[in-house]
Enzyme design. Structure first.
Site, PDB file in Angstrom:
ATOM      1  CG  HIS A 204      -0.243   0.275   2.509  1.00 34.80           C
ATOM      2  ND1 HIS A 204       0.451  -0.697   3.176  1.00 34.80           N
ATOM      3  CD2 HIS A 204      -0.110   1.405   3.244  1.00 34.80           C
ATOM      4  CE1 HIS A 204       0.971  -0.187   4.275  1.00 34.80           C
ATOM      5  NE2 HIS A 204       0.657   1.077   4.354  1.00 34.80           N
TER       6      HIS A 204
HETATM    7  C1  UD1 Z   1      -1.833   5.346   6.443  1.00 34.61           C
HETATM    8  C2  UD1 Z   1      -0.473   5.808   6.947  1.00 34.61           C
HETATM    9  C3  UD1 Z   1       0.558   4.719   6.679  1.00 34.61           C
HETATM   10  C4  UD1 Z   1       0.113   3.382   7.231  1.00 34.61           C
HETATM   11  C5  UD1 Z   1      -1.269   3.042   6.694  1.00 34.61           C
HETATM   12  C6  UD1 Z   1      -1.779   1.755   7.276  1.00 34.61           C
HETATM   13  C7  UD1 Z   1      -0.129   8.230   6.795  1.00 34.61           C
HETATM   14  C8  UD1 Z   1       0.608   9.296   6.094  1.00 34.61           C
HETATM   15  N1  UD1 Z   1      -0.016   6.996   6.261  1.00 34.61           N
HETATM   16  O1  UD1 Z   1      -1.735   5.200   5.038  1.00 34.61           O
HETATM   17  O2  UD1 Z   1       1.782   5.088   7.300  1.00 34.61           O
HETATM   18  O3  UD1 Z   1       1.037   2.394   6.858  1.00 34.61           O
HETATM   19  O4  UD1 Z   1      -2.177   4.103   7.048  1.00 34.61           O
HETATM   20  O5  UD1 Z   1      -3.009   1.392   6.719  1.00 34.61           O
HETATM   21  O6  UD1 Z   1      -0.751   8.486   7.784  1.00 34.61           O
HETATM   22  N2  UD1 Z   1      -9.247   4.701   2.762  1.00 34.61           N
HETATM   23  C9  UD1 Z   1     -10.442   4.032   2.782  1.00 34.61           C
HETATM   24  N3  UD1 Z   1     -10.971   3.670   3.990  1.00 34.61           N
HETATM   25  C10 UD1 Z   1     -10.355   3.952   5.164  1.00 34.61           C
HETATM   26  C11 UD1 Z   1      -9.143   4.636   5.138  1.00 34.61           C
HETATM   27  C12 UD1 Z   1      -8.582   4.989   3.933  1.00 34.61           C
HETATM   28  O7  UD1 Z   1     -11.036   3.750   1.754  1.00 34.61           O
HETATM   29  O8  UD1 Z   1     -10.899   3.581   6.234  1.00 34.61           O
HETATM   30  C13 UD1 Z   1      -8.650   5.067   1.455  1.00 34.61           C
HETATM   31  C14 UD1 Z   1      -9.019   6.463   0.993  1.00 34.61           C
HETATM   32  O9  UD1 Z   1      -9.115   6.439  -0.399  1.00 34.61           O
HETATM   33  C15 UD1 Z   1      -7.787   7.256   1.380  1.00 34.61           C
HETATM   34  C16 UD1 Z   1      -6.679   6.253   1.188  1.00 34.61           C
HETATM   35  O10 UD1 Z   1      -7.234   5.012   1.572  1.00 34.61           O
HETATM   36  O11 UD1 Z   1      -7.623   8.408   0.622  1.00 34.61           O
HETATM   37  C17 UD1 Z   1      -5.436   6.548   1.982  1.00 34.61           C
HETATM   38  O12 UD1 Z   1      -5.745   6.665   3.386  1.00 34.61           O
HETATM   39  P1  UD1 Z   1      -4.746   7.497   4.346  1.00 34.61           P
HETATM   40  O13 UD1 Z   1      -5.217   7.404   5.750  1.00 34.61           O
HETATM   41  O14 UD1 Z   1      -4.551   8.847   3.797  1.00 34.61           O
HETATM   42  O15 UD1 Z   1      -3.375   6.776   4.169  1.00 34.61           O
HETATM   43  P2  UD1 Z   1      -3.019   5.215   4.127  1.00 34.61           P
HETATM   44  O16 UD1 Z   1      -2.569   4.877   2.769  1.00 34.61           O
HETATM   45  O17 UD1 Z   1      -4.130   4.411   4.726  1.00 34.61           O
END
Ligand code: UD1
Length: 360
Positions: A204
């Site tokens: 991811h």
């Molecule tokens: C975040 C952390 C990363 C960690 C990861 C674990 C940061 C900068 N990154 O990355 O270090 O390894 O979590 O999972 O904080 N989304 C959903 N549902 C959710 C959450 C996210 O669909 O419940 C999707 C959305 O499209 C969102 C994308 O995932 O834009 C990214 O989510 P985000 O929290 O920004 O970062 P992660 O890639 O999850």
């Protein structure tokens, strides 16, 4: 209620780190509040972890959701400022390296609230990773830095953090793993019968899935891997659409599944012949489980998983050869020493230090 210790969590990897520290503070009779920023909000990314880890329901949920780094971090900061004004924390505890961590650190620091960083001092020295920026800022602002491995102490000392702020407590995420291992099913529930021999994979990181050129290299590497053994991939929501658009899963032996609950994911790792990942926590969990781990990244902030564990850094070009090597029978696998203080007692050690700072 005395001024509470406020835990700020938000993203999936925070929850297994917070659980043992909340339990340890509960044992010491310390008043606590649990804040969920809402960075992760899907049941499979959040609620199911609260249920399986036995975490109390959050006292406050800021519900910020997804967004660009600035928007997400800013929304968390604004919500936390109000929350801290209302609750007047004795201390704020932050976990790991996600955006919720750095947002809470900035707010607590500017409000002169003692700040505790759990999992301080890890460094990948790769400033293209948002997590490295979050780690550096959080550590610079923290009053109490709780570390999981000796290399972290050296990094903090090198950066000029006074020694009396740094405490080696061990790894609270491993407390959670060891506590829940008896509840882990022998086979994970993934919706179909798993073959006896398979590779588990999680991918991811922006460096692997956001950049198309990198994604295609990783896709081709995973297809070569799937020529050797079936590959089961719980797909993080951030990468799913772009992976589907680029035929990532178009191989008869690649099995994408929805993100797994904690117990099923541990079961998947434990039952697999090897794990391919770009996650931080997975490098640590496979080390304790004794499962070979191939980390598809140019660096790791967790080198102890290489020196004391099962982890190997790899590249898309080398991956299939490394998987082949991991699948070959080895003498003496599984008996590597577990890193020091990854013994299930980190939460209690951390809680004793936090209780002290919260009473000063
Ligand atoms: C975040 C952390 C990363 C960690 C990861 C674990 C940061 C900068 N990154 O990355 O270090 O390894 O979590 O999972 O904080 N989304 C959903 N549902 C959710 C959450 C996210 O669909 O419940 C999707 C959305 O499209 C969102 C994308 O995932 O834009 C990214 O989510 P985000 O929290 O920004 O970062 P992660 O890639 O999850």
């Amino acid at each position: 209620m005395n001024p509470p210790v406020v835990h700020v969590t938000g993203a999936r990897p925070n929850f297994p780190k917070a659980a043992p520290i909340i339990a340890g503070l509960e044992d010491l009779g310390v008043d606590q509040l649990l804040v969920h920023t809402g960075q992760h909000y899907d049941d499979r990314m959040s609620d199911v972890f609260f249920r399986q880890l036995g975490l109390p329901a959050p006292d406050v949920n800021l519900g910020v959701g997804s967004g660009s780094h600035a928007r997400q971090t800013g929304a968390i900061m604004a919500g936390l400022e109000d929350c801290f004004n209302e609750t007047e924390p004795a201390a704020v505890i932050v976990y790991g390296d996600v955006n919720s961590t750095v947002a809470a650190s900035l707010v607590a620091s500017k409000m002169h609230i003692p700040l505790v960083h759990v999992e301080a001092g890890l460094r990948s020295f790769d400033m293209s990773m948002p997590e490295e920026v979050n780690r550096l800022v959080t550590d610079r602002l923290s009053d109490l830095l709780l570390v999981t491995s000796p290399d972290a102490i050296a990094h903090l000392a090198h950066e000029g953090v006074p020694a009396d702020r740094i405490h080696f407590v061990g790894n609270p995420m491993i407390d959670t793993l060891l506590r829940l291992l008896p509840d882990v099913p022998t086979r994970p529930s993934v919706g179909f019968d798993l073959p006896d021999l398979f590779v588990a994979a999680t991918l991811h990181r922006p460096g692997n899935v956001d950049n198309l050129e990198s994604l295609l290299r990783v896709r081709d590497a995973m297809h070569r891997t799937a020529d050797l053994a079936p590959v089961v991939i719980p797909v993080h929501p951030r990468g799913r659409a772009v992976m589907e658009e680029n035929a990532f899963f178009d191989h008869p032996e690649i099995y994408p599944v929805d993100p797994l609950a904690y117990l099923d994911f541990v079961s998947l790792m434990r039952a697999s012949a090897c794990v391919v990942t770009d996650s931080g926590g997975v490098q640590e969990e496979t080390t304790v489980l004794g499962v070979p781990c191939l980390t598809l990244r140019p660096n790791t902030e967790r080198p102890i998983t290489i020196t004391h564990g099962t982890n190997v850094l790899t590249t898309p070009e080398r991956l299939a050869d490394d998987v082949c090597e991991a699948l070959a029978p080895h003498e003496g696998t599984g008996d590597s020493p577990i890193p020091p203080l990854w013994d299930g007692q980190a939460g209690a050690r951390a809680a004793a230090l936090i209780a002290r700072i919260s009473r000063e």
